[in-house]
Design an enzyme around this catalytic site. Structure first.
Site, PDB file in Angstrom:
ATOM      1  N   LYS A  13      39.183  47.193  71.363  1.00 58.58           N
ATOM      2  CA  LYS A  13      37.936  46.866  72.071  1.00 58.58           C
ATOM      3  C   LYS A  13      38.185  46.391  73.507  1.00 58.58           C
ATOM      4  O   LYS A  13      37.516  46.821  74.437  1.00 58.58           O
ATOM      5  CB  LYS A  13      37.202  45.787  71.270  1.00 58.58           C
ATOM      6  CG  LYS A  13      35.915  45.288  71.849  1.00 58.58           C
ATOM      7  CD  LYS A  13      34.747  46.198  71.593  1.00 58.58           C
ATOM      8  CE  LYS A  13      34.187  46.050  70.223  1.00 58.58           C
ATOM      9  NZ  LYS A  13      33.182  47.060  69.888  1.00 58.58           N
ATOM     10  N   GLU A  32      55.827  42.918  68.378  1.00 63.75           N
ATOM     11  CA  GLU A  32      54.493  43.295  68.872  1.00 63.75           C
ATOM     12  C   GLU A  32      53.403  42.299  68.497  1.00 63.75           C
ATOM     13  O   GLU A  32      52.316  42.351  69.049  1.00 63.75           O
ATOM     14  CB  GLU A  32      54.116  44.706  68.365  1.00 63.75           C
ATOM     15  CG  GLU A  32      53.865  44.841  66.853  1.00 63.75           C
ATOM     16  CD  GLU A  32      55.132  45.042  66.019  1.00 63.75           C
ATOM     17  OE1 GLU A  32      56.209  44.609  66.477  1.00 63.75           O
ATOM     18  OE2 GLU A  32      55.045  45.597  64.914  1.00 63.75           O
ATOM     19  N   HIS A  86      58.914  41.486  64.069  1.00 64.92           N
ATOM     20  CA  HIS A  86      57.858  42.238  64.778  1.00 64.92           C
ATOM     21  C   HIS A  86      57.636  41.676  66.182  1.00 64.92           C
ATOM     22  O   HIS A  86      56.884  40.712  66.337  1.00 64.92           O
ATOM     23  CB  HIS A  86      56.545  42.161  63.990  1.00 64.92           C
ATOM     24  CG  HIS A  86      56.543  43.012  62.767  1.00 64.92           C
ATOM     25  ND1 HIS A  86      56.331  44.369  62.809  1.00 64.92           N
ATOM     26  CD2 HIS A  86      56.758  42.710  61.466  1.00 64.92           C
ATOM     27  CE1 HIS A  86      56.403  44.868  61.590  1.00 64.92           C
ATOM     28  NE2 HIS A  86      56.665  43.880  60.758  1.00 64.92           N
ATOM     29  N   ASP A  98      31.424  50.531  72.874  1.00 64.72           N
ATOM     30  CA  ASP A  98      32.279  51.695  72.654  1.00 64.72           C
ATOM     31  C   ASP A  98      31.551  52.999  72.927  1.00 64.72           C
ATOM     32  O   ASP A  98      32.040  53.853  73.656  1.00 64.72           O
ATOM     33  CB  ASP A  98      32.817  51.702  71.215  1.00 64.72           C
ATOM     34  CG  ASP A  98      33.260  50.330  70.778  1.00 64.72           C
ATOM     35  OD1 ASP A  98      33.701  49.568  71.654  1.00 64.72           O
ATOM     36  OD2 ASP A  98      33.146  50.008  69.579  1.00 64.72           O
ATOM     37  N   GLY A 141      57.063  49.650  58.521  1.00 64.18           N
ATOM     38  CA  GLY A 141      56.328  50.358  57.480  1.00 64.18           C
ATOM     39  C   GLY A 141      56.556  49.647  56.166  1.00 64.18           C
ATOM     40  O   GLY A 141      57.516  48.879  56.041  1.00 64.18           O
ATOM     41  N   CYS A 147      61.905  46.622  62.132  1.00 58.31           N
ATOM     42  CA  CYS A 147      61.912  46.455  60.676  1.00 58.31           C
ATOM     43  C   CYS A 147      62.290  47.762  59.960  1.00 58.31           C
ATOM     44  O   CYS A 147      63.425  48.179  60.041  1.00 58.31           O
ATOM     45  CB  CYS A 147      60.584  45.892  60.196  1.00 58.31           C
ATOM     46  SG  CYS A 147      60.276  44.279  60.895  1.00 58.31           S
ATOM     47  N   TYR A 148      61.312  48.437  59.329  1.00 60.04           N
ATOM     48  CA  TYR A 148      61.649  49.663  58.600  1.00 60.04           C
ATOM     49  C   TYR A 148      62.382  50.657  59.510  1.00 60.04           C
ATOM     50  O   TYR A 148      63.339  51.312  59.097  1.00 60.04           O
ATOM     51  CB  TYR A 148      60.369  50.307  58.034  1.00 60.04           C
ATOM     52  CG  TYR A 148      60.666  51.549  57.207  1.00 60.04           C
ATOM     53  CD1 TYR A 148      61.097  51.434  55.898  1.00 60.04           C
ATOM     54  CD2 TYR A 148      60.533  52.824  57.759  1.00 60.04           C
ATOM     55  CE1 TYR A 148      61.390  52.566  55.146  1.00 60.04           C
ATOM     56  CE2 TYR A 148      60.827  53.959  57.014  1.00 60.04           C
ATOM     57  CZ  TYR A 148      61.257  53.822  55.703  1.00 60.04           C
ATOM     58  OH  TYR A 148      61.546  54.938  54.971  1.00 60.04           O
TER      59      TYR A 148
END
Ligand code: XMP
Length: 517
Positions: free
Chosen positions: A373, A169, A167, A225, A54, A81-82
């Protein structure tokens, strides 16, 4: 119930990526706001918790926090992190501004005996992003360090906590996905038996429960979508779904017909209403050139059309429409507003999110609000939709309005439709249709001088945009062969009246966005 990992959101732009990676690893994942009650997490299927990153500093005035009881649930907690700094702060540690802030690629040296780094190289590149860093935490073991950060990753065995100052991710962290998988499979002991088919089953049940015996109107654009959403919702509630396809006068060439043909062929069992509202939309947009205003006008008018259709359904005695369904995706949400009230900043108001009026009167049904997507494409394939539907290139709801960089007129729309049709045809004929994520033409409000035959011309510039991407959050311009670019250029200039110059857009996202407005 499937094994579940909960991600607590502290407002990072990439929180959803964590959830997506967890699902990719075959474990169901939910995102909750960091303020969620710990009781919501005390469920047998919840195997672990991830605290996201964050933008705040733990000492900041409005620093988001979490109920300390999450560390007492008896399940592993990972802080990114945060999430790691907050854990230090709440557990008697100290967090300080780093002497040297670290952003971007950094090499770490890790303890490969620790399960978080199991089977990974000792030295690896990770994506750091921090201004603060942890000085110490009682009971901590350092399990990775970088030049500037002695606690680049930590373990606190007493509270089953693992923290990383980078990170895992994002794709820039070389072995980030493997680190997350180690957390899931070697620390939380998940089995990894969840798949997209399970999402369908669970979402169908959720839609049935939410909708009850009410009716639903779905805004169908013919894109991936909303088409996949139509099939999914139809599976859940059958004839109580009405799809409304609105021609806002800003569709691509021949699209009004091709979407109806596609629908008749592949989604025929669901009800479709076609509304030609070209005059209404173009009337409202006359003289408007500000991108955000255009988006809001279009969003509002779409809702007006949906409301009118809902009223018709009610008057016909079929039943009360209580929901408006949309194929909204996570990137639409994250760029239009901050999810869960977090502090992520607004990039542009995607029409189906930021363009909605406050007094909507209908509840929103957005089954893909937390998907990307490519995940929706996987759902579509799983639901039996053919590649021709599932692999259609994305097209924004506000349509050509955000590709005409000035006020909109019927004539400009016609010119752009013609140029765009050439771009699409040439790129598809050259076999790049699947590899290039999006390809289209943009009409610029710039006139340049040219010469055709012996005549001087003074007409508009057209930009070609073709990008590669995997989820639309980031993109790069496509390295199209020069002869293909040349063919598109000469065909547009020769065949489309009103354009006498063509340029190729070589901007990536970030810093650009995919659409021009
Ligand atoms: P940007 O331009 O934000 O686009 O980089 C990211 C992706 O989203 C599409 N896009 C939209 N889709 N409603 C939509 O349904 C919108 O208002 C909207 N604006 C942009 C864009 O085409 C790209 O695929």
């Amino acid at each position: 119930m499937h094994e579940t990992i909960i991600v607590l959101d502290f407002g990072s732009q990439v929180t959803q990526l964590i959830a997506r990676r967890v699902r990719e690893a075959g474990v169901y994942c939910e995102i909750l706001p960091c303020t969620a009650s710990v009781d919501e997490m005390r469920r047998p299927e919840v195997k672990g918790i991830i605290l996201s990153g964050g933008p705040a500093s733990v000492y900041g005035e409005y620093a988001p926090t979490v109920d300390k009881k999450v560390y007492g649930l008896g399940i592993p907690v990972m802080g990114i992190c945060y999430g790691m700094q907050l854990t230090a702060h709440l557990n008697g540690g100290t967090v300080k501004p780093a002497d040297e802030r670290e952003f971007g690629r950094t090499e770490i040296v890790c303890d490969i005996a620790n399960p978080l780094f199991k089977d990974l190289p000792q030295r690896q590149t990770v994506w750091m992003s921090h201004g603060d860093r942890i000085e110490n935490i009682p009971g901590v073991n350092a399990i990775a360090k970088s030049d500037n950060c002695p606690l680049a990753a930590v373990e606190i065995p007493d509270i089953k906590f693992y923290g990383v100052q980078f990170h895992p991710e994002v794709v820039h962290s070389e072995h980030g996905f493997a680190i997350l998988k180690n957390f899931l499979f070697h620390i939380c002991n998940c089995k990894g038996d969840w798949e997209m088919g399970d999402f369908i089953e669970e979402e169908v049940a959720r839609i049935r429960a939410a909708v009850g015996d009410a009716h639903v109107v779905l805004g169908l654009s013919g894109g991936v979508d909303s088409s996949v959403a139509a099939v999914l919702i139809h599976k859940a509630i059958g004839s109580r779904l009405t799809c409304v396809f609105v021609n806002n006068g800003l569709l691509r060439k021949d699209e009004a017909q091709s979407v109806q043909d596609m629908y008749a062929e592949h989604i025929a069992e669901a009800k479709l209403v076609y509304v030609d509202a070209t005059d209404d939309f173009l009337g409202l947009l006359a003289g408007v050139s500000d991108p955000e205003k255009k988006r809001k006008i279009i969003g509002n008018e779409f809702v007006e059309v949906f409301r009118r259709e809902a009223e018709k359904i009610k008057l016909s005695g079929e039943g009360e429409v209580k929901f408006l369904a949309q194929g909204t995706l996570y990137p639409d949400v994250i760029e239009s507003q901050s999810v869960h009230g977090g502090p992520a900043s607004v990039i542009k108001s995607h029409h189906n999110v930021g363009g909605l009026p406050e007094d909507l009167e209908l509840d929103l049904l957005e089954p893909f609000r937390f998907l990307f997507k490519d995940e929706v494409r996987a759902v579509g394939t799983e639901l039996g939709l053919p590649d021709s539907v599932v692999w259609r290139q994305p097209f924004p709801g506000p349509g050509l309005a955000v590709r005409i960089c000035s006020d909109i007129t019927a004539e400009k729309t016609r010119v752009l439709q013609e140029a765009d049709a050439i771009v699409r045809q040439e790129i598809e004929d050259a076999g790049f249709g699947r590899e290039v994520w999006q390809y289209f033409a943009v009409l610029l409000p710039v006139k340049t001088v040219g010469v055709m035959g012996d005549e001087r011309t003074f007409e508009n510039v057209c930009a070609i945009r073709a990008i590669t991407a995997t989820d639309g959050m980031t993109a790069d311009f496509a390295q199209l062969p020069h002869d293909l670019l040349g063919r598109m250029s000469s065909r547009i200039i020769n065949e489309v009246r009103g354009i006498n110059r063509v340029v190729y857009d070589i901007t990536s996202k970030p810093p650009g966005t995919i659409e021009w407005e």
